[in-house]
Write a protein that holds these residues in place. Structure first.
Motif, PDB file in Angstrom:
ATOM      1  N   ALA A 181       1.790  -8.043  -9.472  1.00  0.00           N
ATOM      2  CA  ALA A 181       0.696  -9.021  -9.639  1.00  0.00           C
ATOM      3  C   ALA A 181       0.961 -10.249  -8.587  1.00  0.00           C
ATOM      4  O   ALA A 181       0.440 -10.895  -7.656  1.00  0.00           O
ATOM      5  CB  ALA A 181       0.260  -9.351 -10.882  1.00  0.00           C
ATOM      6  N   VAL A 182       2.041 -10.681  -8.957  1.00  0.00           N
ATOM      7  CA  VAL A 182       2.555 -11.857  -8.250  1.00  0.00           C
ATOM      8  C   VAL A 182       2.612 -11.603  -6.531  1.00  0.00           C
ATOM      9  O   VAL A 182       2.164 -12.605  -5.965  1.00  0.00           O
ATOM     10  CB  VAL A 182       4.040 -12.441  -8.738  1.00  0.00           C
ATOM     11  CG1 VAL A 182       4.707 -13.515  -7.837  1.00  0.00           C
ATOM     12  CG2 VAL A 182       3.800 -12.884 -10.113  1.00  0.00           C
ATOM     13  N   ASP A 183       3.197 -10.518  -6.230  1.00  0.00           N
ATOM     14  CA  ASP A 183       3.303 -10.156  -4.742  1.00  0.00           C
ATOM     15  C   ASP A 183       1.889 -10.144  -4.275  1.00  0.00           C
ATOM     16  O   ASP A 183       1.623 -10.420  -3.289  1.00  0.00           O
ATOM     17  CB  ASP A 183       3.845  -8.747  -4.693  1.00  0.00           C
ATOM     18  CG  ASP A 183       5.366  -8.834  -4.921  1.00  0.00           C
ATOM     19  OD1 ASP A 183       5.913 -10.143  -4.936  1.00  0.00           O
ATOM     20  OD2 ASP A 183       6.037  -7.735  -4.907  1.00  0.00           O
ATOM     21  N   ASP A 196      -2.798 -13.796   6.398  1.00  0.00           N
ATOM     22  CA  ASP A 196      -2.865 -12.650   5.768  1.00  0.00           C
ATOM     23  C   ASP A 196      -1.708 -11.697   6.219  1.00  0.00           C
ATOM     24  O   ASP A 196      -1.746 -10.369   6.257  1.00  0.00           O
ATOM     25  CB  ASP A 196      -4.070 -11.679   6.502  1.00  0.00           C
ATOM     26  CG  ASP A 196      -4.491 -10.678   5.524  1.00  0.00           C
ATOM     27  OD1 ASP A 196      -4.268 -10.538   4.379  1.00  0.00           O
ATOM     28  OD2 ASP A 196      -5.133  -9.791   5.891  1.00  0.00           O
ATOM     29  N   THR A 197      -0.527 -12.400   6.332  1.00  0.00           N
ATOM     30  CA  THR A 197       0.770 -11.441   6.453  1.00  0.00           C
ATOM     31  C   THR A 197       1.290 -11.253   5.215  1.00  0.00           C
ATOM     32  O   THR A 197       1.153 -11.877   4.273  1.00  0.00           O
ATOM     33  CB  THR A 197       1.653 -12.425   7.580  1.00  0.00           C
ATOM     34  OG1 THR A 197       2.065 -13.689   6.759  1.00  0.00           O
ATOM     35  CG2 THR A 197       1.117 -12.743   8.837  1.00  0.00           C
ATOM     36  N   ILE A 198       2.319 -10.121   5.384  1.00  0.00           N
ATOM     37  CA  ILE A 198       2.955  -9.602   4.091  1.00  0.00           C
ATOM     38  C   ILE A 198       4.396 -10.532   4.245  1.00  0.00           C
ATOM     39  O   ILE A 198       5.117 -10.309   4.872  1.00  0.00           O
ATOM     40  CB  ILE A 198       3.211  -8.291   4.173  1.00  0.00           C
ATOM     41  CG1 ILE A 198       1.942  -7.452   4.068  1.00  0.00           C
ATOM     42  CG2 ILE A 198       4.233  -7.916   3.062  1.00  0.00           C
ATOM     43  CD1 ILE A 198       2.153  -5.917   4.142  1.00  0.00           C
ATOM     44  N   PHE A 199       4.441 -11.648   3.094  1.00  0.00           N
ATOM     45  CA  PHE A 199       5.587 -12.332   2.932  1.00  0.00           C
ATOM     46  C   PHE A 199       7.035 -11.570   2.848  1.00  0.00           C
ATOM     47  O   PHE A 199       6.921 -10.504   2.043  1.00  0.00           O
ATOM     48  CB  PHE A 199       5.357 -13.466   2.168  1.00  0.00           C
ATOM     49  CG  PHE A 199       5.068 -13.076   0.783  1.00  0.00           C
ATOM     50  CD1 PHE A 199       6.064 -13.078  -0.181  1.00  0.00           C
ATOM     51  CD2 PHE A 199       3.889 -12.729   0.095  1.00  0.00           C
ATOM     52  CE1 PHE A 199       5.827 -12.661  -1.715  1.00  0.00           C
ATOM     53  CE2 PHE A 199       3.538 -12.429  -0.910  1.00  0.00           C
ATOM     54  CZ  PHE A 199       4.628 -12.353  -2.000  1.00  0.00           C
ATOM     55  N   ASP A 200       8.013 -12.223   3.306  1.00  0.00           N
ATOM     56  CA  ASP A 200       9.353 -11.578   2.711  1.00  0.00           C
ATOM     57  C   ASP A 200       9.859 -11.663   1.317  1.00  0.00           C
ATOM     58  O   ASP A 200      10.282 -10.670   0.857  1.00  0.00           O
ATOM     59  CB  ASP A 200      10.491 -11.840   3.851  1.00  0.00           C
ATOM     60  CG  ASP A 200      10.286 -11.752   5.278  1.00  0.00           C
ATOM     61  OD1 ASP A 200       9.393 -10.487   5.589  1.00  0.00           O
ATOM     62  OD2 ASP A 200      10.446 -12.589   6.219  1.00  0.00           O
ATOM     63  N   LYS A 221       9.023  -3.128  -3.894  1.00  0.00           N
ATOM     64  CA  LYS A 221       9.266  -2.369  -2.407  1.00  0.00           C
ATOM     65  C   LYS A 221       7.663  -2.211  -2.047  1.00  0.00           C
ATOM     66  O   LYS A 221       7.677  -2.330  -0.720  1.00  0.00           O
ATOM     67  CB  LYS A 221       9.883  -1.133  -2.721  1.00  0.00           C
ATOM     68  CG  LYS A 221      11.347  -1.331  -3.176  1.00  0.00           C
ATOM     69  CD  LYS A 221      12.019  -0.194  -3.307  1.00  0.00           C
ATOM     70  CE  LYS A 221      13.730  -0.311  -3.663  1.00  0.00           C
ATOM     71  NZ  LYS A 221      14.269   1.147  -3.455  1.00  0.00           N
ATOM     72  N   GLU A 222       6.766  -1.877  -2.911  1.00  0.00           N
ATOM     73  CA  GLU A 222       5.491  -1.659  -2.590  1.00  0.00           C
ATOM     74  C   GLU A 222       4.757  -2.863  -1.755  1.00  0.00           C
ATOM     75  O   GLU A 222       4.910  -3.930  -2.091  1.00  0.00           O
ATOM     76  CB  GLU A 222       4.459  -1.145  -3.496  1.00  0.00           C
ATOM     77  CG  GLU A 222       4.901   0.049  -4.333  1.00  0.00           C
ATOM     78  CD  GLU A 222       6.049  -0.101  -5.408  1.00  0.00           C
ATOM     79  OE1 GLU A 222       6.277   0.690  -6.033  1.00  0.00           O
ATOM     80  OE2 GLU A 222       6.304  -1.396  -5.586  1.00  0.00           O
ATOM     81  N   ASN A 223       4.089  -2.418  -0.545  1.00  0.00           N
ATOM     82  CA  ASN A 223       3.108  -3.609   0.000  1.00  0.00           C
ATOM     83  C   ASN A 223       2.269  -4.112  -0.945  1.00  0.00           C
ATOM     84  O   ASN A 223       1.652  -3.365  -1.601  1.00  0.00           O
ATOM     85  CB  ASN A 223       2.766  -3.094   1.378  1.00  0.00           C
ATOM     86  CG  ASN A 223       3.841  -3.013   2.316  1.00  0.00           C
ATOM     87  OD1 ASN A 223       4.881  -3.555   2.307  1.00  0.00           O
ATOM     88  ND2 ASN A 223       3.339  -2.127   3.607  1.00  0.00           N
ATOM     89  N   PRO A 224       2.066  -5.441  -0.744  1.00  0.00           N
ATOM     90  CA  PRO A 224       0.964  -5.978  -1.549  1.00  0.00           C
ATOM     91  C   PRO A 224      -0.266  -5.909  -1.284  1.00  0.00           C
ATOM     92  O   PRO A 224      -0.413  -5.372   0.224  1.00  0.00           O
ATOM     93  CB  PRO A 224       1.352  -7.575  -1.672  1.00  0.00           C
ATOM     94  CG  PRO A 224       2.243  -7.830  -0.306  1.00  0.00           C
ATOM     95  CD  PRO A 224       2.844  -6.571  -0.078  1.00  0.00           C
TER      96      PRO A 224
END
Length: 288
Positions: free
Chosen positions: A185-187, A197-201, A206-209
């Motif tokens: 949920a946090v991710d 709208d980028t996926i933060f590091d 492991k799964e993409n948010p």
């Protein structure tokens, strides 16, 4: 007078940062240790997932207050409670018993399953259960007499049973399983916070948010239709008319802050939503 001389602990005179005396050269082979603050500079030290999730809700509520939306609960009750989490086992006896869990947002009813927490690889395994879309229920893998693992089509439908397979992440303890649901949920919330709208590091799993528009199609179907697992307690739920999203007629919490988003951002969101709806419609047609 009343002035007092400064308390000096060393015989050497104090100095400002700009006129510090030059240190003598070190003997050959001697290296000074790196300062602790420099050694850890840029290193992300993550809070426990459930704490991080609680803090996110507090931070988000403050953002809502800035645009004139106030919660009914006092500040110390904004975050989720233990009732927001549900867990169940893999139906195996000890020592093979494993746990998975979900977190249900107490403001929107959206559900998040346990993710694969980075650094915890030795505490979990992935395995699938079956989803009966006609009965809206999850079925343990071992509850069906199917000695051979049949092939699945592109929609994850077991060719023999006609049931869809859905993967879950199973942990050795229910505590870790619930923490992994909070981590997922946090991710996702952190991803939705990002204006570009980028996926933060610095994420937990492991799964993409994902956003509400591009949530995994099968998980969205399961999370919105299944009420619980077996004889266990029903999953936490929130009536539609009590959801904050229903109150303001928006798809998710972050839509309440749409004033902070650019026009280009929302055009991209609309395109993603159209593509996701087309894929979902195609999948439902194949299930019929």
């Amino acid at each position: 007078g009343t002035e007092r001389a400064p308390w000096i602990r060393c015989l050497d005179s104090p100095y400002l940062a700009g006129n510090a005396p030059k240190l003598p050269d070190l003997p050959p082979g001697v290296v000074l240790p790196v300062a602790l603050s420099q050694a850890n500079e840029g290193v992300h030290v993550a809070s426990p997932p459930k704490r991080a999730l609680h803090d996110w809700y507090l931070s988000f509520s403050k953002k809502l207050e800035n645009i004139g939306i106030f919660m009914d609960e006092p500040a110390n009750e904004i975050g989720p409670t233990n009732e927001s989490y549900n867990f169940w086992t893999n139906n195996l006896d000890s020592p093979d018993t494993l746990f998975t869990a979900i977190f249900t947002c107490h403001l929107t009813g959206e559900r998040f399953a346990s993710g694969s927490v980075i650094g915890e690889e030795n505490t979990y395994k992935e395995d699938f259960w079956y989803f009966d879309h006609r009965e809206c229920m999850l079925i343990p893998r071992g509850a069906i007499l199917n000695e051979d693992d049949d092939e699945c089509d592109s929609n994850g439908i077991d060719e023999c049973l006609g049931l869809r397979r859905i993967n879950f992440v199973w942990y050795k303890t229910k505590k870790k399983a619930m923490a992994a649901a909070a981590a997922r949920a946090v991710d996702c919330f952190g991803h939705r916070d990002s204006l570009d709208d980028t996926i933060f590091d610095n994420r937990y799993c492991k799964e993409n948010p994902y956003t509400i528009e591009n949530a995994p199609e099968l998980w969205k179907l399961v999370s919105e239709s299944v009420r619980g697992v077996g004889s266990g307690d029903d999953w936490a739920s929130l009536p539609h008319d009590e959801r904050l999203t229903s109150r303001f007629d928006v798809p998710d919490l972050h839509s309440l802050l749409e004033g902070e988003r650019s026009e280009e951002y929302w055009r991209a969101k609309y395109r993603d939503s159209r593509q996701t709806n087309d894929m979902t419609s195609e999948g439902e047609t194949n299930l019929a």
